[in-house]
Design a protein around this motif. Structure first.
Motif, PDB file in Angstrom:
ATOM      1  N   ILE A  48      43.069  56.981  39.751  1.00  0.00           N
ATOM      2  CA  ILE A  48      43.738  56.122  40.295  1.00  0.00           C
ATOM      3  C   ILE A  48      43.528  56.328  41.876  1.00  0.00           C
ATOM      4  CG2 ILE A  48      46.208  54.772  40.920  1.00  0.00           C
ATOM      5  CD1 ILE A  48      46.534  55.170  37.886  1.00  0.00           C
ATOM      6  N   ILE A  49      43.442  55.219  42.784  1.00  0.00           N
ATOM      7  CA  ILE A  49      43.400  55.145  44.065  1.00  0.00           C
ATOM      8  C   ILE A  49      44.593  54.921  44.907  1.00  0.00           C
ATOM      9  CG2 ILE A  49      42.065  54.411  46.258  1.00  0.00           C
ATOM     10  CD1 ILE A  49      39.560  54.221  44.045  1.00  0.00           C
ATOM     11  N   PHE A  50      45.117  53.753  44.304  1.00  0.00           N
ATOM     12  CA  PHE A  50      46.535  53.406  44.169  1.00  0.00           C
ATOM     13  C   PHE A  50      47.199  52.553  43.519  1.00  0.00           C
ATOM     14  CE2 PHE A  50      44.566  50.101  47.202  1.00  0.00           C
ATOM     15  CZ  PHE A  50      44.884  49.054  46.591  1.00  0.00           C
ATOM     16  N   SER A  51      48.349  52.422  43.167  1.00  0.00           N
ATOM     17  CA  SER A  51      48.999  51.738  42.035  1.00  0.00           C
ATOM     18  C   SER A  51      49.738  50.450  42.710  1.00  0.00           C
ATOM     19  CB  SER A  51      49.688  52.782  41.296  1.00  0.00           C
ATOM     20  OG  SER A  51      48.998  53.758  40.657  1.00  0.00           O
ATOM     21  N   GLN A  52      50.032  49.688  41.690  1.00  0.00           N
ATOM     22  CA  GLN A  52      50.630  48.312  41.845  1.00  0.00           C
ATOM     23  C   GLN A  52      52.108  48.950  42.215  1.00  0.00           C
ATOM     24  OE1 GLN A  52      50.062  45.542  38.679  1.00  0.00           O
ATOM     25  NE2 GLN A  52      51.768  44.558  39.257  1.00  0.00           N
ATOM     26  N   THR A  76      48.184  45.289  43.239  1.00  0.00           N
ATOM     27  CA  THR A  76      47.117  45.686  42.256  1.00  0.00           C
ATOM     28  C   THR A  76      47.344  47.003  42.027  1.00  0.00           C
ATOM     29  OG1 THR A  76      45.314  45.547  43.685  1.00  0.00           O
ATOM     30  CG2 THR A  76      46.042  43.558  42.445  1.00  0.00           C
ATOM     31  N   THR A  77      46.369  47.539  41.032  1.00  0.00           N
ATOM     32  CA  THR A  77      46.099  48.799  40.978  1.00  0.00           C
ATOM     33  C   THR A  77      44.497  48.989  41.083  1.00  0.00           C
ATOM     34  OG1 THR A  77      48.014  49.512  39.449  1.00  0.00           O
ATOM     35  CG2 THR A  77      45.974  50.908  39.298  1.00  0.00           C
ATOM     36  N   VAL A  78      43.928  49.796  41.634  1.00  0.00           N
ATOM     37  CA  VAL A  78      42.829  49.976  41.906  1.00  0.00           C
ATOM     38  C   VAL A  78      42.230  51.587  41.324  1.00  0.00           C
ATOM     39  CG1 VAL A  78      40.610  50.451  43.568  1.00  0.00           C
ATOM     40  CG2 VAL A  78      42.639  49.030  44.150  1.00  0.00           C
ATOM     41  N   THR A  79      41.176  51.606  40.480  1.00  0.00           N
ATOM     42  CA  THR A  79      40.852  52.758  39.658  1.00  0.00           C
ATOM     43  C   THR A  79      39.374  52.932  40.109  1.00  0.00           C
ATOM     44  OG1 THR A  79      42.676  52.297  38.016  1.00  0.00           O
ATOM     45  CG2 THR A  79      40.871  53.920  37.564  1.00  0.00           C
ATOM     46  N   THR A 121      42.879  46.095  38.864  1.00  0.00           N
ATOM     47  CA  THR A 121      43.721  45.524  37.803  1.00  0.00           C
ATOM     48  C   THR A 121      45.125  45.115  38.363  1.00  0.00           C
ATOM     49  OG1 THR A 121      44.520  47.701  37.289  1.00  0.00           O
ATOM     50  CG2 THR A 121      42.455  47.017  36.057  1.00  0.00           C
ATOM     51  N   VAL A 122      45.867  44.118  37.457  1.00  0.00           N
ATOM     52  CA  VAL A 122      47.084  43.896  37.828  1.00  0.00           C
ATOM     53  C   VAL A 122      47.804  43.752  36.384  1.00  0.00           C
ATOM     54  CG1 VAL A 122      46.662  41.328  37.342  1.00  0.00           C
ATOM     55  CG2 VAL A 122      48.846  42.192  38.733  1.00  0.00           C
ATOM     56  N   ILE A 123      48.950  44.222  36.486  1.00  0.00           N
ATOM     57  CA  ILE A 123      49.971  44.216  34.988  1.00  0.00           C
ATOM     58  C   ILE A 123      51.136  43.305  35.163  1.00  0.00           C
ATOM     59  CG2 ILE A 123      51.317  45.883  33.588  1.00  0.00           C
ATOM     60  CD1 ILE A 123      49.756  48.136  34.618  1.00  0.00           C
ATOM     61  N   GLY A 182      53.769  43.708  30.623  1.00  0.00           N
ATOM     62  CA  GLY A 182      52.875  44.732  30.425  1.00  0.00           C
ATOM     63  C   GLY A 182      51.480  44.735  30.041  1.00  0.00           C
ATOM     64  N   LYS A 183      51.101  43.450  30.009  1.00  0.00           N
ATOM     65  CA  LYS A 183      49.535  43.035  29.846  1.00  0.00           C
ATOM     66  C   LYS A 183      48.888  43.381  31.058  1.00  0.00           C
ATOM     67  CE  LYS A 183      46.677  39.467  28.270  1.00  0.00           C
ATOM     68  NZ  LYS A 183      46.521  38.094  27.811  1.00  0.00           N
ATOM     69  N   GLU A 184      47.595  43.998  30.989  1.00  0.00           N
ATOM     70  CA  GLU A 184      46.858  44.375  32.224  1.00  0.00           C
ATOM     71  C   GLU A 184      45.616  43.421  32.165  1.00  0.00           C
ATOM     72  OE1 GLU A 184      45.593  48.529  33.676  1.00  0.00           O
ATOM     73  OE2 GLU A 184      44.262  48.246  32.239  1.00  0.00           O
ATOM     74  N   ALA A 185      45.243  43.058  33.326  1.00  0.00           N
ATOM     75  CA  ALA A 185      43.900  42.290  33.287  1.00  0.00           C
ATOM     76  C   ALA A 185      43.178  43.024  34.407  1.00  0.00           C
ATOM     77  CB  ALA A 185      44.281  40.891  33.663  1.00  0.00           C
ATOM     78  N   VAL A 186      41.805  43.122  34.268  1.00  0.00           N
ATOM     79  CA  VAL A 186      40.895  43.093  35.277  1.00  0.00           C
ATOM     80  C   VAL A 186      40.678  41.950  36.146  1.00  0.00           C
ATOM     81  CG1 VAL A 186      38.411  43.987  35.987  1.00  0.00           C
ATOM     82  CG2 VAL A 186      39.978  44.945  33.661  1.00  0.00           C
ATOM     83  N   ILE A 187      40.626  42.056  37.461  1.00  0.00           N
ATOM     84  CA  ILE A 187      40.612  40.860  38.454  1.00  0.00           C
ATOM     85  C   ILE A 187      39.272  41.214  39.016  1.00  0.00           C
ATOM     86  CG2 ILE A 187      42.844  40.148  38.224  1.00  0.00           C
ATOM     87  CD1 ILE A 187      43.125  41.175  41.218  1.00  0.00           C
ATOM     88  N   ALA A 188      38.810  42.211  39.515  1.00  0.00           N
ATOM     89  CA  ALA A 188      37.425  42.347  40.072  1.00  0.00           C
ATOM     90  C   ALA A 188      37.040  43.698  40.081  1.00  0.00           C
ATOM     91  CB  ALA A 188      37.764  42.217  41.409  1.00  0.00           C
ATOM     92  N   ILE A 189      35.643  43.797  40.134  1.00  0.00           N
ATOM     93  CA  ILE A 189      35.060  45.146  40.097  1.00  0.00           C
ATOM     94  C   ILE A 189      34.224  45.306  41.385  1.00  0.00           C
ATOM     95  CG2 ILE A 189      33.173  46.516  39.137  1.00  0.00           C
ATOM     96  CD1 ILE A 189      34.046  45.572  36.496  1.00  0.00           C
TER      97      ILE A 189
END
Length: 236
Positions: free
Chosen positions: A32-36, A87-90, A54-56, A60-67
């Protein structure tokens, strides 16, 4: 008297070196680079690698919004007053990421037109991509949405040559990104492979070769592409 000219500012050189307000860190796969919810106090630039955003939800449902790929920024919402990350970036593969303090970015935007031009081009490109994603979700079938996503992930339409998708891309992740079910993604992936639009051996997580012929589905939807019905469950 000889006037010494200042060297021209090179944005790429600026983004390649550690300096005031700039640091570079290496991230392993799935780190993880930074978290929501983290403080939004910096902009990040991908020197090498690939990340997912991603966003949660509250449920608690996670969705990928961009790569995102090399030479792309993320976290720039802090410049518009965002106090916390939404968002969270991984990292999806081993990556080298530059962190630019908010103050450092503001300073270089104000003083270096070349960087400002580059950064504005990035922001405009991101806005256009978000608008296109929205139109895609509203008006296109899940089959077309998947085809468009595969083309984007393989860098069709970007500078440089298209390339295979080498990062780990599961069917679940593809389903999240286009708003459908894993079973429909599996159906369409098998269909695309039988039609010779894509190639992969075994699991798609090992990499997908996307052919330019897949553009026909997005742009023209040839008759042979329309044949065959997906499983009835989920979104069309």
């Amino acid at each position: 008297m000889t006037i010494k000219r200042q060297p021209l500012f090179d944005p790429q050189s600026f983004l390649a070196k550690v300096g005031e307000g700039r640091s570079i860190a290496s991230y392993r796969k799935d780190q993880i680079i930074f978290s929501q919810g983290d403080p939004a106090d910096a902009v990040f630039y991908i020197q090498k690698g690939k990340v997912k955003i991603t966003v949660i939800s509250e449920q608690g449902k996670e969705a990928v919004i961009a790569i995102l790929d090399p030479n792309e920024f993320f976290g720039e919402a802090c410049l518009a007053g965002q106090a916390q990350r939404i968002t969270t970036v991984t990292s999806m593969v081993e990556s080298a990421i530059m962190r630019l303090d908010k103050a450092a970015v503001v300073r270089v935007i104000h003083h270096e037109p070349a960087f400002s031009e580059m950064f504005i081009a990035h922001l405009l490109g991101r806005t256009i991509r978000v608008e296109a994603d929205l139109v895609d979700q509203l008006f296109n079938s899940s089959e077309k949405r998947l085809a468009r996503l595969l083309l984007l992930l393989a860098n069709f339409g970007k500078d440089g040559k298209p390339e295979p998708i080498v990062a780990k891309i599961s069917q679940e992740m593809l389903a999240e990104m286009i708003g459908t079910t894993r079973s429909r993604v599996s159906f369409f992936m098998n269909k695309f492979r039988k039609l010779g639009l894509i190639e992969y051996d075994g699991s798609i997580e090992g990499g997908i070769q996307v052919h330019s012929s897949l553009l026909n589905l997005v742009l023209h939807e040839q008759p042979e592409i329309r044949t065959g019905l997906p499983p009835p469950e989920g979104r069309s």
